[in-house]
Design a protein around this motif. Structure first.
Motif, PDB file in Angstrom:
ATOM      1  N   ALA A 140      40.808  19.898  34.214  1.00 21.01           N
ATOM      2  CA  ALA A 140      40.397  21.003  35.084  1.00 21.01           C
ATOM      3  C   ALA A 140      38.908  20.925  35.387  1.00 21.01           C
ATOM      4  CB  ALA A 140      40.735  22.339  34.426  1.00 21.01           C
ATOM      5  N   VAL A 141      38.099  20.622  34.371  1.00 18.76           N
ATOM      6  CA  VAL A 141      36.656  20.510  34.573  1.00 18.76           C
ATOM      7  C   VAL A 141      36.338  19.357  35.518  1.00 18.76           C
ATOM      8  CG1 VAL A 141      34.447  20.067  33.441  1.00 18.76           C
ATOM      9  CG2 VAL A 141      36.131  21.546  32.342  1.00 18.76           C
ATOM     10  N   ALA A 142      37.029  18.233  35.330  1.00 15.53           N
ATOM     11  CA  ALA A 142      36.799  17.073  36.193  1.00 15.53           C
ATOM     12  C   ALA A 142      37.144  17.392  37.646  1.00 15.53           C
ATOM     13  CB  ALA A 142      37.622  15.883  35.698  1.00 15.53           C
ATOM     14  N   MET A 143      38.233  18.126  37.851  1.00 16.96           N
ATOM     15  CA  MET A 143      38.633  18.496  39.212  1.00 16.96           C
ATOM     16  C   MET A 143      37.623  19.440  39.850  1.00 16.96           C
ATOM     17  SD  MET A 143      42.700  19.041  38.445  1.00 16.96           S
ATOM     18  CE  MET A 143      43.228  19.452  40.102  1.00 16.96           C
ATOM     19  N   LEU A 144      37.105  20.380  39.061  1.00 17.02           N
ATOM     20  CA  LEU A 144      36.108  21.322  39.580  1.00 17.02           C
ATOM     21  C   LEU A 144      34.794  20.613  39.867  1.00 17.02           C
ATOM     22  CD1 LEU A 144      36.851  24.331  37.214  1.00 17.02           C
ATOM     23  CD2 LEU A 144      37.317  24.250  39.667  1.00 17.02           C
ATOM     24  N   ARG A 162      28.188  24.917  33.610  1.00 19.10           N
ATOM     25  CA  ARG A 162      28.393  24.931  35.062  1.00 19.10           C
ATOM     26  C   ARG A 162      29.749  25.502  35.440  1.00 19.10           C
ATOM     27  NH1 ARG A 162      29.184  20.219  32.739  1.00 19.10           N
ATOM     28  NH2 ARG A 162      31.025  18.954  33.217  1.00 19.10           N
ATOM     29  N   ILE A 163      30.634  25.686  34.455  1.00 19.31           N
ATOM     30  CA  ILE A 163      31.972  26.202  34.708  1.00 19.31           C
ATOM     31  C   ILE A 163      32.031  27.666  34.284  1.00 19.31           C
ATOM     32  CG2 ILE A 163      34.431  25.940  34.263  1.00 19.31           C
ATOM     33  CD1 ILE A 163      33.146  23.611  35.793  1.00 19.31           C
ATOM     34  N   LEU A 164      32.392  28.538  35.216  1.00 11.82           N
ATOM     35  CA  LEU A 164      32.540  29.971  34.946  1.00 11.82           C
ATOM     36  C   LEU A 164      34.019  30.287  34.767  1.00 11.82           C
ATOM     37  CD1 LEU A 164      30.088  31.294  37.689  1.00 11.82           C
ATOM     38  CD2 LEU A 164      29.584  30.691  35.314  1.00 11.82           C
ATOM     39  N   LEU A 277      41.097  31.804  34.368  1.00 11.86           N
ATOM     40  CA  LEU A 277      40.749  31.333  35.706  1.00 11.86           C
ATOM     41  C   LEU A 277      39.359  30.724  35.609  1.00 11.86           C
ATOM     42  CD1 LEU A 277      41.141  31.302  38.858  1.00 11.86           C
ATOM     43  CD2 LEU A 277      40.068  33.572  38.854  1.00 11.86           C
ATOM     44  N   SER A 278      39.191  29.494  36.077  1.00  8.97           N
ATOM     45  CA  SER A 278      37.895  28.807  35.997  1.00  8.97           C
ATOM     46  C   SER A 278      37.462  28.327  37.366  1.00  8.97           C
ATOM     47  CB  SER A 278      37.987  27.613  35.037  1.00  8.97           C
ATOM     48  OG  SER A 278      38.334  28.026  33.732  1.00  8.97           O
ATOM     49  N   TRP A 279      36.159  28.306  37.588  1.00  4.69           N
ATOM     50  CA  TRP A 279      35.602  27.815  38.841  1.00  4.69           C
ATOM     51  C   TRP A 279      34.201  27.290  38.599  1.00  4.69           C
ATOM     52  CZ3 TRP A 279      36.128  32.849  37.413  1.00  4.69           C
ATOM     53  CH2 TRP A 279      34.991  33.683  37.475  1.00  4.69           C
ATOM     54  N   HIS A 280      33.717  26.467  39.513  1.00  5.05           N
ATOM     55  CA  HIS A 280      32.392  25.873  39.368  1.00  5.05           C
ATOM     56  C   HIS A 280      31.322  26.862  39.808  1.00  5.05           C
ATOM     57  CE1 HIS A 280      29.147  22.917  39.510  1.00  5.05           C
ATOM     58  NE2 HIS A 280      29.964  22.063  38.908  1.00  5.05           N
ATOM     59  N   ARG A 281      30.195  26.816  39.131  1.00  5.76           N
ATOM     60  CA  ARG A 281      29.104  27.744  39.441  1.00  5.76           C
ATOM     61  C   ARG A 281      28.662  27.646  40.904  1.00  5.76           C
ATOM     62  NH1 ARG A 281      25.631  30.500  36.212  1.00  5.76           N
ATOM     63  NH2 ARG A 281      26.397  29.424  34.349  1.00  5.76           N
ATOM     64  N   PHE A 300      46.387  40.438  36.802  1.00 13.31           N
ATOM     65  CA  PHE A 300      46.540  40.450  35.353  1.00 13.31           C
ATOM     66  C   PHE A 300      45.648  41.453  34.648  1.00 13.31           C
ATOM     67  CE2 PHE A 300      47.687  36.175  36.727  1.00 13.31           C
ATOM     68  CZ  PHE A 300      48.897  36.002  36.112  1.00 13.31           C
ATOM     69  N   THR A 301      44.489  41.757  35.245  1.00 12.47           N
ATOM     70  CA  THR A 301      43.509  42.591  34.565  1.00 12.47           C
ATOM     71  C   THR A 301      43.047  43.704  35.474  1.00 12.47           C
ATOM     72  OG1 THR A 301      41.675  41.219  35.296  1.00 12.47           O
ATOM     73  CG2 THR A 301      42.686  40.646  33.184  1.00 12.47           C
ATOM     74  N   GLN A 302      42.314  44.640  34.933  1.00 11.92           N
ATOM     75  CA  GLN A 302      41.712  45.719  35.715  1.00 11.92           C
ATOM     76  C   GLN A 302      40.255  45.393  35.898  1.00 11.92           C
ATOM     77  OE1 GLN A 302      43.391  48.284  37.093  1.00 11.92           O
ATOM     78  NE2 GLN A 302      45.230  47.328  36.264  1.00 11.92           N
ATOM     79  N   GLY A 303      39.753  45.599  37.125  1.00 11.54           N
ATOM     80  CA  GLY A 303      38.345  45.379  37.377  1.00 11.54           C
ATOM     81  C   GLY A 303      38.079  43.964  37.830  1.00 11.54           C
ATOM     82  N   PRO A 304      36.804  43.655  38.159  1.00 13.87           N
ATOM     83  CA  PRO A 304      36.438  42.351  38.690  1.00 13.87           C
ATOM     84  C   PRO A 304      36.469  41.278  37.618  1.00 13.87           C
ATOM     85  CG  PRO A 304      34.469  43.683  38.350  1.00 13.87           C
ATOM     86  CD  PRO A 304      35.639  44.580  38.089  1.00 13.87           C
ATOM     87  N   ALA A 305      36.436  40.042  38.056  1.00 16.76           N
ATOM     88  CA  ALA A 305      36.440  38.914  37.132  1.00 16.76           C
ATOM     89  C   ALA A 305      35.183  38.939  36.270  1.00 16.76           C
ATOM     90  CB  ALA A 305      36.480  37.603  37.932  1.00 16.76           C
ATOM     91  N   ARG A 306      35.379  38.597  35.003  1.00 18.18           N
ATOM     92  CA  ARG A 306      34.256  38.496  34.108  1.00 18.18           C
ATOM     93  C   ARG A 306      33.891  37.029  33.953  1.00 18.18           C
ATOM     94  NH1 ARG A 306      36.733  41.393  29.074  1.00 18.18           N
ATOM     95  NH2 ARG A 306      38.601  40.554  30.042  1.00 18.18           N
ATOM     96  N   LYS A 307      32.624  36.768  33.805  1.00 17.08           N
ATOM     97  CA  LYS A 307      32.164  35.391  33.749  1.00 17.08           C
ATOM     98  C   LYS A 307      31.668  35.059  32.346  1.00 17.08           C
ATOM     99  CE  LYS A 307      30.449  36.014  38.407  1.00 17.08           C
ATOM    100  NZ  LYS A 307      29.263  36.071  39.237  1.00 17.08           N
TER     101      LYS A 307
END
Length: 309
Positions: A140-144, A162-164, A277-281, A300-307
Motif C-alpha cells: 500500500a505504501v509503495a502504491m501511494l 509521509r503516509i497519513l 484508510l491511508s493516503w499520501h501527504r 464507519f465513523t462519526q466526524g472527519p478523518a483523523r490523521k
C-alpha cells in the motif's frame, strides 16, 4: 516559437481587460491596477507582441487587427486557467467528472466496495473509480508513493511520516465449522480446537499465522490441513469439510455461506484486526480526494478523518 518562460501572466490579464474596456483607466479599475501600472503593462505587451495592439480613436482605444486576433484565444486561455485553479479550491461531487483510484485488500473489497459504489452512483454519478488490489500492507505504501492510487484501505502499513491515515473499523476473529460438524454442538475448548484439522488463510503464503503465534506462546501447535491465499474461499471450504478455520467475522456474511456454518469463539486470545484508510501527504488537501476520504470515513465513523503519522 515564442519562449513562454518570458511571459508574465499579468500581462495577459491586462490585455483581456483592455480589450473589454477600451480604456487604460477603466481597464485598470477592472483588475485593480493604477493607470500608470496599466500604461506600463501596455508598453510591455507592445514590445512582447511587436504590435501597437491599441491605438487612440474618437471613442477610446481601438484594437489593431493583431489585438483582435489575440482577443478570443487569450480570453479562453485565461478562463481555462481560472477553472483549473477553482477546481483546486472547490469540489462539487454532483457535477464532477474526476477520476479517483483506491487500493483495497480482499476483505474491504467484499465488505465495503458495494456500499461505496452505491454511494458514488447516488451522489457523484460522473466520477470514475479505479480499484486496485494489494495483499502485503507495505504494498500500500509503495502504491501511494508511486502515485498509482489516491488512497488505500487495509491493515495499517508500516509507519511512515509521509503516509497519513484514518481508522475505519476493527474486525474480530471467530472460528467456523460446517453446521453439522461433530464439534458444532458444544463450546469450543482448546483441547477440541487442537484436535481438529485447520485451514489457514495466508495471503503472503506463510504457514505461520496469528493463531499459530498465539499458540506458540503457550508451547502449543495446531495441525494445518490446508493453507491458501484466498480469504473468501475459506467459508465455503469449511462448510464442505471437517476443517476448522479462524477468520475475520465479517467474512462470513459477505461470503454468502453464513447459513451453512457454525460460528464459535476462539479458545485463545486473539487481538482484533484494525483496518485503516491511508493516503499520501501530498494529496492531503486535494478537494476531490478529501471529499472522497470523508465519504469513506463517514461510512464507519462519526466526524472527519483523523490523521496520524
Amino acid at each position: 516559437m515564442m519562449d513562454l518562460h518570458g511571459i508574465d501572466l499579468n500581462l495577459l490579464v491586462a490585455f483581456d481587460a483592455l480589450i473589454a474596456e477600451r480604456s487604460v483607466t477603466r481597464a485598470g479599475t477592472r483588475i485593480g491596477r493604477t493607470q500608470p501600472a496599466m500604461s506600463a503593462a501596455l508598453s510591455r505587451l507592445r514590445a512582447l507582441l511587436q504590435d501597437e495592439l491599441f491605438v487612440r480613436g474618437p471613442n477610446g482605444l481601438q484594437p489593431t487587427p493583431r489585438a483582435l486576433d489575440l482577443a478570443q484565444p487569450i480570453s479562453h486561455a485565461l478562463a481555462e486557467i481560472q477553472r483549473t485553479l477553482e477546481f483546486t479550491q472547490a469540489f462539487d461531487p454532483s457535477t464532477s467528472t474526476a477520476s479517483l483510484s483506491i487500493g483495497l485488500s480482499d476483505h474491504p473489497t467484499f465488505r465495503f466496495l458495494p456500499r461505496l459504489v452505491a454511494m458514488l452512483r447516488e451522489t457523484a454519478p460522473g466520477i470514475t473509480l479505479e480499484v486496485r488490489n494489494f495483499t502485503d500492507r507495505d504494498d500500500a505504501v509503495a502504491m501511494l508513493d508511486a502515485g498509482e492510487v489516491d488512497m488505500t484501505i487495509g491493515v495499517p502499513p508500516t509507519p511512515a511520516g509521509r503516509i497519513l491515515s484514518a481508522p475505519l473499523f476493527d474486525e474480530r476473529f471467530v472460528c467456523i465449522l460446517r453446521k453439522d460438524h461433530p464439534a458444532a454442538s458444544q463450546d469450543l475448548s482448546l483441547e477440541t480446537f487442537l484436535s481438529l484439522s485447520h485451514l489457514l488463510v495466508s495471503p503472503e503464503n506463510d504457514r505461520f499465522g496469528v493463531v499459530d503465534a498465539a499458540l506458540a506462546k503457550q508451547g502449543l501447535k495446531r495441525r494445518l490441513a490446508l493453507t491458501l491465499p484466498h480469504l473468501y474461499a475459506a467459508p465455503a471450504l469449511a462448510a464442505s469439510s471437517d476443517m476448522i478455520a479462524t477468520i475475520l467475522e465479517g467474512v462470513i456474511e459477505a461470503s454468502g455461506q453464513a447459513e451453512h456454518l457454525c460460528v464459535k469463539k476462539p479458545p485463545i486470545q486473539l487481538d482484533p484486526v484494525s483496518f485503516t484508510l491511508s493516503w499520501h501527504r501530498r494529496n492531503d488537501t486535494h478537494p476531490a480526494q478529501r471529499w472522497f476520504r470523508d465519504c469513506i470515513t463517514g461510512m464507519f465513523t462519526q466526524g472527519p478523518a483523523r490523521k496520524s503519522d
